[in-house]
Design an enzyme around this catalytic site. Structure first.
Site, PDB file in Angstrom:
ATOM      1  N   GLU A  42       3.972  -3.085  -2.785  1.00 48.29           N
ATOM      2  CA  GLU A  42       2.681  -2.561  -2.345  1.00 48.29           C
ATOM      3  C   GLU A  42       2.175  -3.377  -1.168  1.00 48.29           C
ATOM      4  O   GLU A  42       1.572  -4.449  -1.360  1.00 48.29           O
ATOM      5  CB  GLU A  42       1.658  -2.650  -3.484  1.00 48.29           C
ATOM      6  N   HIS A  58      -0.772  -7.845  -9.156  1.00 45.13           N
ATOM      7  CA  HIS A  58      -1.355  -6.836  -8.267  1.00 45.13           C
ATOM      8  C   HIS A  58      -2.168  -7.543  -7.171  1.00 45.13           C
ATOM      9  O   HIS A  58      -2.850  -8.546  -7.438  1.00 45.13           O
ATOM     10  CB  HIS A  58      -2.243  -5.876  -9.054  1.00 45.13           C
TER      11      HIS A  58
END
Ligand code: PGA
Length: 253
Positions: free
Chosen positions: A166, A96
């Protein structure tokens, strides 16, 4: 219709164990009305076992937001992949951008991938550029992230793989500032192409690709319809039922 995969990344938003388990139990009762959606929740490490227990005998998966790159031994504060599995996790988020910003390099993510592979856990590998440039160099950046993490893995590991695209610049804002579905579609095609170069085409086509970054109820369905992605990785809007449920309803249609 193939189910849409929606993962809620709770980050540090859901603070108490009661808050986490009440949310999980309430969502469990709503799932019957959402036949086209598959949901995963990623609470903090400390709430993971309680959420997993609350979701026993439900279709909702529970995952971790991060994992150690190490296998065992002296690593204060770390949690390894086997511990997560033992605590009830069915998937793990890797790479992430908020972890990468703390210093997790491509090489560290590659090591985490090696730790997770072989355990049968779902692997949600996050990739995404920090900023876009008109020359398209950010595509190379994404390619490097994918190649570094995935090169040399087995068919079996790929069968548990999910990619979450993302773009860092689009995270943590509101729907109005998010990436346009048409742009997501462009990157989606690029990622699919890179995957095809890393494994057999038939397998590459099966890997779900998610979009994440300021997903809210107002833009969620468009990413699936016009962006072409198989699901969404949702941050702030997944942290309470009032904002998460409308997303699930929107993509269930
Ligand atoms: P956001 O976070 O939905 O709050 O932008 C997404 C993520 O970081 O996974």
């Amino acid at each position: 219709m193939k189910k849409r995969l929606i993962i809620g990344n709770w980050k540090m938003y859901v603070e108490t164990q009661d808050g986490a388990t009440d949310f999980a139990k309430a969502l469990k009762t709503k799932m019957r009305a959402l036949p086209n959606v598959e949901v995963g929740l990623a609470p903090s490490y400390i709430h993971l076992p309680a959420v997993a227990l609350a979701l026993k005998r439900s279709t909702i998966g529970v995952g971790a937001q991060a994992v150690s790159r190490y296998h065992a031994d002296a690593h204060t504060g770390d949690v390894n992949a086997a511990m997560l599995k033992n605590a009830g996790a069915s998937f793990v988020i890797l790479g992430h951008s908020e972890r990468r910003a703390l210093g997790e390099t491509d090489d560290i993510v590659r090591k985490q991938m090696l730790e997770v592979a072989g355990l049968g856990l779902g692997i949600v590998l996050c990739v995404g550029e920090r900023e876009q440039d008109e020359g398209g160099e950010h595509f190379e950046f994404i390619k490097t992230q994918l190649t570094s993490a995935l090169a040399g893995h087995s068919k079996k590991t790929f069968s548990n793989l999910i990619i979450a695209y993302e773009p860092v610049w689009a995270i943590g804002k509101h729907a109005i500032d998010a990436m346009k579905p048409s742009e997501v579609h462009e990157t989606f095609i690029f990622i699919r192409k890179v995957l095809t170069g890393l494994m057999e085409k038939e397998q590459a086509l099966k890997i779900p690709i998610l979009y994440g970054g300021s997903v809210e109820a107002s833009n969620a369905a468009a990413y699936i319809k016009d962006g072409g992605v198989q699901g969404l990785l949702v941050g702030h809007a997944s942290a309470n039922l009032e904002t998460f449920l409308p997303i699930l309803k929107a993509v269930n249609k």
